[in-house]
Each structure stands twice: as C-alpha cells, then as structure tokens.
Design a protein around this motif. Structure first.
Motif, PDB file in Angstrom:
ATOM      1  N   SER A 273     -74.314-183.047 -59.385  1.00 48.74           N
ATOM      2  CA  SER A 273     -73.938-184.281 -58.707  1.00 48.74           C
ATOM      3  C   SER A 273     -75.176-185.051 -58.259  1.00 48.74           C
ATOM      4  O   SER A 273     -76.234-184.463 -57.983  1.00 48.74           O
ATOM      5  CB  SER A 273     -73.035-183.988 -57.508  1.00 48.74           C
TER       6      SER A 273
ATOM      7  N   GLU B 236     -68.770-190.648 -65.225  1.00 48.21           N
ATOM      8  CA  GLU B 236     -69.740-190.017 -64.338  1.00 48.21           C
ATOM      9  C   GLU B 236     -71.094-190.710 -64.457  1.00 48.21           C
ATOM     10  O   GLU B 236     -71.637-190.831 -65.552  1.00 48.21           O
ATOM     11  CB  GLU B 236     -69.890-188.530 -64.670  1.00 48.21           C
TER      12      GLU B 236
ATOM     13  N   TRP C  64     -70.225-179.569 -69.018  1.00 45.30           N
ATOM     14  CA  TRP C  64     -70.288-181.002 -69.347  1.00 45.30           C
ATOM     15  C   TRP C  64     -71.268-181.230 -70.497  1.00 45.30           C
ATOM     16  O   TRP C  64     -71.776-182.324 -70.687  1.00 45.30           O
ATOM     17  CB  TRP C  64     -70.721-181.801 -68.121  1.00 45.30           C
TER      18      TRP C  64
END
Length: 357
Positions: free
Chosen positions: A174, A203, A302
């Motif tokens: 993040s 994202e 991811w």
C-alpha cells in the motif's frame, strides 16, 4: 591445467558466493522466471523489426547517449505529468537498480530490504561494496506502515528497497507504507514496480507520490507486461537531480541503438502489448483458485505469478513436475513453490501435472 576460482585474487567479499540464476531447462512448459509467455503480437513485431532495420543503417555511429526518444516514450507511457528529464533507462531493471546503488550506496554505506524479497537486491548491493541489511515482514508477507517505518528509522540505510508487488511472494504494497518509509528515511527510497501492470487497474502507482519527494524513485521493466524479457530494458522515474546522479556512474553509450529502437517501437504499441495482461491475470487467478481446491495455500498475488504453501516436500514436488515437463521455482521458502502464470494451455498443463502428483 585450468585454475580454479580459489586460485584467483578474487575480492574477499565475493569468495564463497553463488551466482544468481534460476534453473534453465528445455522443457515443454517453463513457468519459473516470471516471463510473459505470450509472444509479441505480429503487427508489433513487424514495426520493431522495421525500427531495428532503420537503426542498423547508422550502426557505425555511437547511439544517442541520452536516449532522448526512448525517454520521451517512457514519459508518455507512464503519464502522471512526467517529463523526459525525469526518466532513466538501462539494460534491464537490474542495471537500473545497479546504477542507483553505484550512485547512492557503495563502500561504507547500507541498503535495506524487507525479507523475503527480490534476491538480487543483496547481490547488487554487495557488488557495489555496500552492506545489505534485511528487515522483516508479517507472517503473510505483508508490510504495515508503522512497523516498516520503525525498522527503517532504526537502521537508517542509505538506500531502501520496496518491492511492489513483492517478489517472490506477489504481496501488494500500500502507498501508506511508501509514504511512511520515505518520512522515516534520509536516503534514497526505491519502489520496484516490475509487476505493477498486473495489479488491479484502480490501484494507484507510487508514481503518484513522486511530486515533492526528491529522494523517491519508481523503477519499472519492459520484461514482464511488455513481453520484452529478451530485449533487456528497464527504466525509472525520479526527480531530475537523481537522473543527473546516475549519469555519473553509467558506462558511456550504455543503451545500444538497437535496444533504443526496439523499445521505442514497442512503446508506440503499448495498448496492444498490454492487451496480454488481462489474460495473464485471469490465468493467475485461475491457478490460485485451483491450487486452493487441490488443498494448497496460495498467497494473494498482484503479480504474474503465484507463491503457494502447503507443499510437504518442495524438492520432491519440484522434481515430480520437472519429470512431467513442467519447470517451476523453488524460492527457498519452507513448504512453498512458485509458478508463473502462463498461457491457458501452459497453466492447464501445470495444474494437471500437480494434480497427478
């Protein structure tokens, strides 16, 4: 009689080390080094060949030392208001990272990464004479902003590596972790986004954090999403002052005219090249779901690969897959193996072989 390595006046810090390298084998299905197994689309390949043919006409001359056209192409591709003077490129993202370490690490300095992460970070660090320091991750391989910042503040490294998504685990990172680590550090903070194109489209990238952070660097590669592993092209975005620093350590004319021509042509077809990404992500998610159904424990990814746990004997399972013509990666984490997401046919072959074990 040939000399052995021990007979040579090798640097003391290199003695006993093992060269980086995944196993190479001519098997029907190779899913061990996170390549994009989809070939370059024919219309794109034709344009690349034309660009290389044009470059060959002036191959007797040195290439553009500042690779101006390629930097313009990368700036346009990345967006976020980036200008060409904020872009650097080299022969693969490893050389990009090596340039950064040559400029900002070196003897008497330290680089820091959160283990487990990309195995080249300590090797590249050691090659510049710097010391590599390993931090820790949570049990699920995630990083929390407060914990990451505390580790960096305690170590005070000259360079920090943040792999996003992380290799070899695929773990998302993040942006609050990036911000916290940057604030805790006095050195260069590198966000290695080699697999960013495989993250969810909504994202944000660390590119959104560059403005006003002159010590932040975002590294990328064309090897993965662009199916350009054999061309060896990596690049980064940073403050222009960082780019000036990298000019001090790069070799003269380090990017060949052929490399510049091929990469510039490929960038002109970015939407077509990236059209493969959604297919790869679909196979990645299919692999994860099927692994769960088979009783394994895939970690959230991811990237274009899946690390999965629950492997009782990784060496035996790896060999069993190898004997069935499937090459995957044992990354050394207990009871895990890693597999790249290939084409539908390759993914099916892997899953069927694993099920047969």
């Amino acid at each position: 009689m040939s000399a052995s390595l021990d007979d040579l006046p090798l640097r003391d810090d290199l003695r006993g080390q093992i060269p980086y390298g995944a196993p190479q084998a001519s098997l029907p299905v190779t899913l061990n080094v996170n390549e994009n197994t989809h070939p370059v689309p024919e219309e794109v390949a034709d344009d690349i060949l034309d660009a290389i043919a044009q470059a060959l006409r002036d191959i007797n001359r040195y290439p553009d030392r500042e690779f101006t056209g390629l930097r313009e192409g990368f700036a346009d591709y990345l967006g976020h208001g980036l200008e060409p003077e904020q872009i650097w490129a080299a022969n693969g993202s490893n050389e990009v990272l090596h340039h950064l370490l040559q400029a900002f690490a070196g003897p008497g300095r330290t680089a820091f990464g959160f283990s487990p992460t990309y195995s080249m970070y300590p090797l590249l660090t050691g090659a510049t004479g710097a010391t590599y320091v390993s931090g820790t991750r949570g049990e699920d391989f995630t990083l929390r902003a407060a914990d990451a910042a505390e580790q960096v503040e305690r170590a005070q490294p000259d360079v920090v590596f943040l792999c996003s998504p992380n290799n070899p685990t695929g773990t998302p990172l993040s942006l609050d972790v990036v911000e916290a680590v940057y604030e805790a550090s006095q050195g260069i903070v590198i966000v290695d986004e080699a697999y960013q194109e495989f993250a969810p489209h909504d994202e944000p990238s660390a590119l959104t954090l560059l403005h006003g952070r002159e010590r932040l660097v975002v590294s990328r590669t064309m090897s993965k999403a662009f199916a350009f592993a054999g061309a060896r092209v990596g690049y980064l975005a940073a403050d222009p002052a960082v780019i000036d620093a990298l000019r001090l350590v790069r070799l003269p004319y380090h990017l060949s005219a052929l490399t510049q021509a091929a990469a510039t042509a490929a960038l002109r077809h970015a939407p077509t090249m990236l059209g493969m990404v959604d297919d790869i992500v679909a196979q990645r998610d299919r692999i994860s779901a099927t692994l769960s159904a088979l009783g394994y424990s895939p970690y959230e990814s991811w990237s274009n690969f899946v690390l999965f746990g629950g492997v009782d004997d990784p060496a035996t399972t790896w060999q069993g897959l190898y004997d069935r013509g499937i090459l995957v990666r044992d990354v050394g984490l207990p009871h895990t193996l890693r597999v790249s997401a290939g084409s539908e046919e390759e993914s099916t072959a892997f899953l069927e072989a694993l099920a047969s074990l």
